[in-house]
Write a protein that holds these residues in place. Structure first.
Motif, mmCIF file in Angstrom:
data_model
loop_
_atom_site.group_PDB
_atom_site.id
_atom_site.type_symbol
_atom_site.label_atom_id
_atom_site.label_comp_id
_atom_site.label_asym_id
_atom_site.label_seq_id
_atom_site.Cartn_x
_atom_site.Cartn_y
_atom_site.Cartn_z
ATOM 1 N N ALA A 170 -50.638 -19.994 12.127
ATOM 2 C CA ALA A 170 -50.096 -21.039 11.839
ATOM 3 C C ALA A 170 -48.920 -21.660 12.846
ATOM 4 C CB ALA A 170 -49.718 -21.438 10.475
ATOM 5 N N PHE A 171 -48.049 -20.570 12.958
ATOM 6 C CA PHE A 171 -47.034 -20.708 13.958
ATOM 7 C C PHE A 171 -47.237 -21.115 15.365
ATOM 8 C CE2 PHE A 171 -43.217 -18.990 16.330
ATOM 9 C CZ PHE A 171 -42.183 -19.776 15.906
ATOM 10 N N VAL A 172 -48.261 -20.519 15.846
ATOM 11 C CA VAL A 172 -48.741 -20.826 17.209
ATOM 12 C C VAL A 172 -49.280 -22.031 17.301
ATOM 13 C CG1 VAL A 172 -50.411 -20.208 19.213
ATOM 14 C CG2 VAL A 172 -49.070 -18.454 17.867
ATOM 15 N N LYS A 173 -50.127 -22.558 16.359
ATOM 16 C CA LYS A 173 -50.768 -23.903 16.301
ATOM 17 C C LYS A 173 -49.834 -24.846 16.150
ATOM 18 C CE LYS A 173 -55.087 -22.412 14.136
ATOM 19 N NZ LYS A 173 -55.839 -22.518 12.973
ATOM 20 N N ARG A 174 -48.610 -24.726 15.496
ATOM 21 C CA ARG A 174 -47.540 -25.591 15.278
ATOM 22 C C ARG A 174 -46.887 -25.681 16.638
ATOM 23 N NH1 ARG A 174 -45.240 -28.540 11.126
ATOM 24 N NH2 ARG A 174 -47.491 -28.416 10.318
ATOM 25 N N LEU A 175 -46.557 -24.578 17.244
ATOM 26 C CA LEU A 175 -45.966 -24.764 18.492
ATOM 27 C C LEU A 175 -46.943 -25.639 19.514
ATOM 28 C CD1 LEU A 175 -44.832 -21.060 18.904
ATOM 29 C CD2 LEU A 175 -43.238 -23.098 19.120
ATOM 30 N N ASP A 176 -48.179 -25.225 19.380
ATOM 31 C CA ASP A 176 -49.173 -25.941 20.415
ATOM 32 C C ASP A 176 -48.978 -27.431 20.070
ATOM 33 O OD1 ASP A 176 -50.094 -23.533 21.223
ATOM 34 O OD2 ASP A 176 -52.048 -23.244 20.103
ATOM 35 N N SER A 177 -48.946 -27.725 18.804
ATOM 36 C CA SER A 177 -48.936 -29.337 18.472
ATOM 37 C C SER A 177 -47.905 -29.901 19.109
ATOM 38 C CB SER A 177 -48.990 -29.272 16.975
ATOM 39 O OG SER A 177 -47.541 -29.273 16.662
ATOM 40 N N VAL A 178 -46.957 -29.393 19.301
ATOM 41 C CA VAL A 178 -45.515 -30.201 20.269
ATOM 42 C C VAL A 178 -46.154 -30.721 21.561
ATOM 43 C CG1 VAL A 178 -43.518 -29.985 21.187
ATOM 44 C CG2 VAL A 178 -43.833 -29.063 18.998
ATOM 45 N N PHE A 179 -46.718 -29.754 22.282
ATOM 46 C CA PHE A 179 -47.124 -29.940 23.800
ATOM 47 C C PHE A 179 -48.515 -31.068 23.480
ATOM 48 C CE2 PHE A 179 -45.408 -25.802 24.344
ATOM 49 C CZ PHE A 179 -44.298 -26.311 25.231
ATOM 50 N N THR A 180 -49.393 -31.182 22.426
ATOM 51 C CA THR A 180 -50.263 -31.805 22.354
ATOM 52 C C THR A 180 -50.476 -33.220 21.691
ATOM 53 O OG1 THR A 180 -51.257 -30.734 20.468
ATOM 54 C CG2 THR A 180 -52.149 -29.827 22.570
ATOM 55 N N THR A 181 -49.374 -33.218 20.935
ATOM 56 C CA THR A 181 -49.185 -34.476 20.028
ATOM 57 C C THR A 181 -48.568 -35.574 20.982
ATOM 58 O OG1 THR A 181 -48.480 -33.486 18.196
ATOM 59 C CG2 THR A 181 -47.736 -35.676 18.460
ATOM 60 N N PRO A 182 -49.129 -36.907 21.198
ATOM 61 C CA PRO A 182 -48.536 -37.999 22.258
ATOM 62 C C PRO A 182 -46.973 -38.177 21.799
ATOM 63 C CG PRO A 182 -50.708 -38.771 21.122
ATOM 64 C CD PRO A 182 -50.307 -37.411 20.238
ATOM 65 N N PRO A 183 -46.578 -38.708 22.865
ATOM 66 C CA PRO A 183 -45.140 -38.731 22.755
ATOM 67 C C PRO A 183 -44.651 -40.219 22.310
ATOM 68 C CG PRO A 183 -45.878 -39.505 25.148
ATOM 69 C CD PRO A 183 -47.290 -39.020 24.434
ATOM 70 N N ILE A 184 -45.274 -40.118 21.021
ATOM 71 C CA ILE A 184 -44.591 -41.272 19.990
ATOM 72 C C ILE A 184 -43.298 -41.314 19.747
ATOM 73 C CG2 ILE A 184 -47.358 -42.097 19.574
ATOM 74 C CD1 ILE A 184 -46.682 -40.473 17.053
ATOM 75 N N PHE A 185 -42.642 -42.113 19.432
ATOM 76 C CA PHE A 185 -41.515 -42.042 19.010
ATOM 77 C C PHE A 185 -40.829 -43.262 18.019
ATOM 78 C CE2 PHE A 185 -41.206 -44.243 23.244
ATOM 79 C CZ PHE A 185 -40.306 -45.238 22.948
ATOM 80 N N ASP A 186 -39.994 -42.841 17.176
ATOM 81 C CA ASP A 186 -39.101 -44.188 16.581
ATOM 82 C C ASP A 186 -37.554 -44.063 16.957
ATOM 83 O OD1 ASP A 186 -37.523 -45.590 14.718
ATOM 84 O OD2 ASP A 186 -38.574 -44.728 12.851
ATOM 85 N N ASP A 187 -37.221 -45.332 17.597
ATOM 86 C CA ASP A 187 -35.919 -45.251 18.262
ATOM 87 C C ASP A 187 -35.177 -46.152 17.283
ATOM 88 O OD1 ASP A 187 -36.539 -47.797 18.914
ATOM 89 O OD2 ASP A 187 -36.679 -47.545 20.831
ATOM 90 N N SER A 188 -35.212 -46.524 16.181
ATOM 91 C CA SER A 188 -34.443 -47.427 15.273
ATOM 92 C C SER A 188 -33.126 -46.971 15.010
ATOM 93 C CB SER A 188 -35.335 -47.663 13.827
ATOM 94 O OG SER A 188 -35.639 -46.357 13.240
ATOM 95 N N TYR A 189 -32.756 -45.587 14.994
ATOM 96 C CA TYR A 189 -31.605 -45.262 14.543
ATOM 97 C C TYR A 189 -30.464 -45.599 15.600
ATOM 98 C CZ TYR A 189 -27.749 -42.026 13.920
ATOM 99 O OH TYR A 189 -26.648 -41.211 13.644
ATOM 100 N N TYR A 190 -31.188 -45.670 16.807
ATOM 101 C CA TYR A 190 -30.242 -46.064 18.075
ATOM 102 C C TYR A 190 -30.211 -47.405 18.327
ATOM 103 C CZ TYR A 190 -30.392 -41.013 18.886
ATOM 104 O OH TYR A 190 -30.193 -39.519 18.575
ATOM 105 N N GLY A 191 -31.306 -48.376 17.822
ATOM 106 C CA GLY A 191 -31.333 -49.518 18.186
ATOM 107 C C GLY A 191 -31.731 -49.732 19.709
ATOM 108 N N GLN A 192 -32.312 -48.879 20.468
ATOM 109 C CA GLN A 192 -32.749 -49.094 21.818
ATOM 110 C C GLN A 192 -33.479 -47.754 22.144
ATOM 111 O OE1 GLN A 192 -29.659 -48.849 24.722
ATOM 112 N NE2 GLN A 192 -28.132 -48.079 23.447
ATOM 113 N N THR A 193 -34.328 -47.581 23.243
ATOM 114 C CA THR A 193 -34.793 -46.520 23.599
ATOM 115 C C THR A 193 -33.828 -45.797 24.357
ATOM 116 O OG1 THR A 193 -36.766 -47.446 23.490
ATOM 117 C CG2 THR A 193 -36.866 -45.531 24.757
ATOM 118 N N ILE A 194 -33.178 -44.830 23.824
ATOM 119 C CA ILE A 194 -31.975 -44.115 24.794
ATOM 120 C C ILE A 194 -32.844 -43.237 25.963
ATOM 121 C CG2 ILE A 194 -30.509 -43.904 22.957
ATOM 122 C CD1 ILE A 194 -31.338 -40.787 22.367
#
Length: 787
Positions: A587-611
């Motif tokens: 499961a650990f390996v699959k979770r590591l893999d997921s970091v590379f395969t998950t699209p680079p979606i993001f929420d930047d609301s904390y900063y109020g801009q895309t840093i």
């Protein structure tokens, strides 16, 4: 960035045209060896412009071409930007307005104690934007040990070569009745005094962006080898007069000459944070009667001596250029802040209490970045230098009452954590000696015990990033709560737990058994932030409930310059324990893999801009893996703990190939005091320090066919990678001094003893090598690999 797109398209067209005309012919082994034998010295493989194509919105390094010697007190750099801006030199600048003495560790920290020299001809213009000259990279020569540029508007060639605390300039003028050299003291408090009899300009500058006492000065002396035909000074408004002395917020001086075509005017410059007398002593001691070429040759020799300790042999010259360019960056910081007095004693002006004290002091470093790989590299390769730095930390604690976390030159309120514990414990546990470890242990425990007495301003705001924000909550609950007004709380908690592990290791080594047990228990506090429902680390409220709403792709908030997918791996002390929380190794390996395969979606609301850190993750097509920032840089190596070292090998080589190059856009984000460079240097050698204070290095995929290292004490270590090449990234087998090596990690003791570490590489994974459960590196939960 229209100009970048056009430049890229032009480069692509040119590349396609060249491919169409000439088919690439692989070099034979003999031809490759011959070409390498005729390659320039390793120091001349460095491109100091690597990482300079950066700005506020997107960083490819945020570096500047530092003309310096390793760890030097002063650097020099050309200025293409507005004086006072953190972006003093950027690759896309068209004009140079001076060459300044700089101490800037990062554009986000900005500079201090800076002043500049500039040469012009004709009508005198002293303001930076008015005196600036067009220049071209085609007429620019940037080396670690020298810089040369043609100032087109004046037909002048400017050159500089450094020492630790001084430098030599050489200006080649055209025929002119009005040749000028301008010294700009910059805004922030400056004074100049011109002495035509001695052909000198002396004075001081006080510009800074914090971290200095009230009596802070950088005293300088500039000594010319030509008599002045005219000398003048200018005031805050740029008004020029024959007055020999000026003092104000922003003053400067200009000396003029009548020159023949090709006539060269030399200037010897030195500075001191102690006194003008000490600046003159630095000038005499470090330059004396040397000419420009002698100073340049000496600086080159200093760099080459360091580079000779790591001799790379490989047919890929681009990889060698990148390696040595990264090594150059890694050996710049922290900078020495100490000097040698009239008695030959090492002394320093303290940016903490404003007094002069005996002993070493180093500064300009953010430990949040550099504890990860820079300082482990120093402990491995430069224990004597590391000892001096540790002695400097002792002095910092004695002079300020706290360990530094971000010093520039004194305490600055930047970043989080108490990561000084990691580099101190790592140094001592890896054999570095010659410093007062008991005092540093006391300082580490103070950080972990109280927030009382942290320096504050008149409004009661903490002004230095020292100690641990929220430490009382952390020690009571095991984490810093989300709902008590302390930002980035989950990141702080995870970093405190790693620091507690380092304290426990050092306590054990010093015979402090009860402390060792206490801090080892606290090192397990990471478990309290693991949310089994989401499978990620998460902010937690004071009453034990989880923070809501929770978005693992939200940057900032509970985390620092990252999101839950980045910080969930910040359990360097107990990777096995983290894997168990995530459901076991598969499961650990699959979770590591997921970091590379998950699209680079993001929420930047904390900063109020895309840093810029977010943008740098988004654009490189590596999923959520954000190598441009530090929290996740170690993550590819975690496969070594989970029976899948071959995945470490793949990802490490992929990152080196895609994200690094000895080009102006050659880094994947902020270079940060050598840390991003240190990742590359370690990874290119084939191993990386994940866990502090245990003396182990996780094995990746060596980049070069042969590397010969001179370890401390002169012992040679040879790293061979048979069959290595761009397609052969997987380890098939390994041996150390002829004995088969089947573990995906190495020890500091073994490496420092020297010998031959040999890998056999191939194009397909050997999924059995290093995959046994008993082969995994150290973890608190499974210390099988405990050294």
């Amino acid at each position: 960035m229209r100009h970048r797109v056009i430049a890229a398209l032009r480069g692509t067209v040119a590349a396609v045209a060249s491919i169409a005309l000439v088919a690439p012919v692989p070099l034979s082994a003999q031809a490759a060896a011959k070409a390498e034998a005729h390659a320039p010295p390793s120091i001349d493989l460095v491109n100091p412009l690597m990482g300079t194509d950066s700005d506020y919105t997107l960083s490819y390094g945020n570096t500047y071409p530092a003309v310096a010697v390793p760890w030097g007190m002063n650097f020099w750099t050309p200025v293409t930007g507005k004086p006072g801006s953190g972006w003093g030199y950027t690759y896309d600048g068209n004009k140079i307005n001076g060459i300044k003495q700089t101490h800037q560790p990062s554009p986000w920290m900005n500079d201090y104690a800076a002043f500049a020299l500039m040469a012009t001809t004709g009508a005198l213009k002293v303001k930076a934007d008015e005196r600036a000259s067009w220049y071209s990279h085609k007429a620019e020569e940037s080396r670690p040990y020298s810089y040369k540029v043609y100032l087109a508007d004046y037909d002048v060639t400017a050159e500089v070569a450094p020492t630790n605390r001084a430098a030599q300039f050489r200006f080649t003028f055209p025929e002119s009745d009005d040749a000028h050299i301008i010294l700009d003291g910059y805004a922030g408090g400056s004074m100049v005094s011109v002495d035509p009899v001695k052909r000198r300009i002396t004075g001081y500058v006080r510009n800074n962006h914090g971290g200095v006492p009230g009596n802070f000065h950088n005293y300088f002396v500039a000594e010319f080898d030509h008599a002045f035909t005219v000398s003048r000074t200018w005031d805050d408004n740029g008004q020029i007069a024959a007055t020999p002395v000026r003092e104000g917020d922003h003053v400067g001086a200009v000396v003029s000459f009548k020159t023949r075509k090709g006539e060269q005017v030399g200037v010897k410059v030195a500075s001191s944070f102690i006194s003008l007398d000490q600046a003159e002593r630095n000038l005499r001691g470090e330059i004396g009667g040397d000419g420009f070429e002698q100073t340049k040759a000496k600086a080159k020799a200093v760099w080459q001596r360091e580079f000779d300790r790591i001799e790379v042999s490989d047919p890929d010259i681009d990889n060698r250029r990148t390696f040595y360019s990264a090594l150059y960056r890694m050996l710049q910081f922290p900078r020495m802040f100490h000097e040698v007095d009239a008695k030959g004693q090492t002394v320093h002006y303290s940016p903490y209490d404003g007094k002069v004290h005996p002993g070493f002091l180093y500064t300009d470093n953010g430990f949040w970045d550099t504890w990860r790989a820079v300082f482990p590299f120093f402990a491995l390769m430069y224990p004597e230098r590391d000892s001096e730095i540790m002695q400097g930390l002792v002095n910092t604690y004695k002079e300020s009452g706290w360990l530094p976390e971000w010093a520039s030159p004194g305490h600055r309120d930047v970043m989080i954590g108490s990561n000084s514990a990691n580099l101190i414990a790592d140094a001592y546990l890896n054999g570095v000696r010659g410093f007062d470890v008991e005092t540093l242990y006391e300082a580490m425990v103070k950080n972990a015990t109280t927030s009382q007495g942290r320096p504050v301003d008149k409004k009661g705001n903490v002004v230095g990033a020292v100690g641990r924000e929220g430490v009382e909550y952390y020690n009571r609950l095991g984490y810093v709560p989300y709902d008590v007004g302390i930002n980035e709380n989950a990141a702080r908690s995870l970093e405190y737990a790693t620091a507690d592990f380092s304290i426990s290791r050092l306590a054990s080594a010093l015979g402090k058994t009860e402390d060792a047990k206490l801090y080892a228990a606290r090192a397990q506090n990471y478990r309290k932030l693991y949310d089994t429902q989401s499978g990620w680390m998460r902010g937690r409220n004071q009453d034990g409930s989880w923070s809501t709403p929770f978005n693992p792709y939200k940057w900032g908030d509970a985390f620092t310059e990252g999101n839950a997918l980045h910080y969930s791996w910040s359990v360097m002390q107990d990777v096995q324990g983290l894997a168990d929380l995530m459901g076991g190794k598969d499961a650990f390996v699959k979770r590591l893999d997921s970091v590379f395969t998950t699209p680079p979606i993001f929420d930047d609301s904390y900063y109020g801009q895309t840093i810029h850190e977010i943008r740098e993750m988004q654009i490189v097509d590596m999923g959520q893996y954000a190598h441009g920032n530090q929290p996740i840089q170690h993550m590819p190596y975690l496969y070594d703990w989970a029976g899948a070292p071959w995945k470490t090998q793949y990802h490490v080589r992929d990152v080196m190939k895609k994200l690094y190059a000895a080009t102006p856009d050659g880094y994947p984000g902020d270079e940060d005091n050598g840390q991003t460079s240190a990742w590359y240097v370690f990874s290119a050698l084939g191993f990386y320090p994940v866990t502090p204070a245990v003396g182990q290095y996780a094995i990746g995929s060596p980049l070069f066919r042969t590397v010969k290292l001179t370890m401390p004490g002169g012992k040679p270590l040879t790293i061979e990678a048979a069959n290595n090449g761009p397609g052969n990234v997987y380890i098939q087998s390994a041996s150390f001094n002829g004995t088969p090596h089947d573990k995906p990690w190495l020890t500091r003791e073994a490496l420092q003893k020297g010998g031959t570490l040999r890998f056999v590489m191939g194009s397909t994974p050997n999924r059995k090598w290093g995959a046994a459960s008993s082969a995994a590196p150290f973890s608190m939960s499974a210390p099988v690999a405990k050294p």
